[in-house]
Design an enzyme around this catalytic site. Sequence first.
Site, PDB file in Angstrom:
ATOM      1  N   CYS A 137      28.251  32.289  40.526  1.00 43.91           N
ATOM      2  CA  CYS A 137      29.114  32.334  41.800  1.00 43.91           C
ATOM      3  C   CYS A 137      29.892  33.384  41.901  1.00 43.91           C
ATOM      4  O   CYS A 137      30.464  34.161  40.939  1.00 43.91           O
ATOM      5  CB  CYS A 137      29.835  30.990  41.840  1.00 43.91           C
ATOM      6  SG  CYS A 137      30.395  30.461  43.439  1.00 43.91           S
ATOM      7  N   ASP A 195      35.588  20.782  38.186  1.00 45.77           N
ATOM      8  CA  ASP A 195      36.050  22.176  37.911  1.00 45.77           C
ATOM      9  C   ASP A 195      37.603  21.803  37.797  1.00 45.77           C
ATOM     10  O   ASP A 195      38.079  20.885  38.282  1.00 45.77           O
ATOM     11  CB  ASP A 195      35.843  22.902  39.353  1.00 45.77           C
ATOM     12  CG  ASP A 195      36.227  24.362  39.125  1.00 45.77           C
ATOM     13  OD1 ASP A 195      36.748  24.615  38.217  1.00 45.77           O
ATOM     14  OD2 ASP A 195      36.007  25.183  40.205  1.00 45.77           O
TER      15      ASP A 195
END
Length: 198
Positions: free
Chosen positions: A7, A127
């Site tokens: 990412c 996360d």
Amino acid sequence: MTRLKICGLFREEDIGYANEVHPEYAGFVFAKSRRQVTRDKATELRKLLDPSILTVGVFVDEQIERILEILDDGTISIVQLHGNEDEEYIARLRERTSAQIIKAVRPDSREDVKRAESSMADYILFDSGAGTGKTFDWSLLEGFSREYFLAGGLNQGNMADAIELLDPFAVDLSSGVETEGFKDLEKMKEIRRMVRNG
């Protein structure tokens, strides 16, 4: 087999590295971040990226219309919601697109994890926070029955443990494959090797 998502791609060099390493997913961050890209920049970068790599747009409490515009022009194929989007928001987005939806969850308790079980999103991404580079208590995920993405503080030092202990559907890295704030090809290669050897 655990899949890999890299990412926070925002430079042409990052795209070159991704094409060499070939993760299953590449993420463009449209939310406020030092890795943020504009729609135009993401469109440019997408054209340079191997078309077999799925592109994920990362949004935080974004207007649905804007997400749909970026989906419709082919810049991204998957939506990642990383803010306070609730089930009603996901339902409204789902009515307008068939694209897969990833919902990020910060698991501070088993209750957070349990709530994620019933999300309308196609995948949950666990996360530790918005780019903190720190892990969370992985034991909270014990018994979670859905396929999920694991993020937060992953790097060469803990990747083998993450795959062996949790066997996530995918791992998601950004700062864990960077040196001094920029993507590092050698770190990306090493993570790819570790994931493949899972």
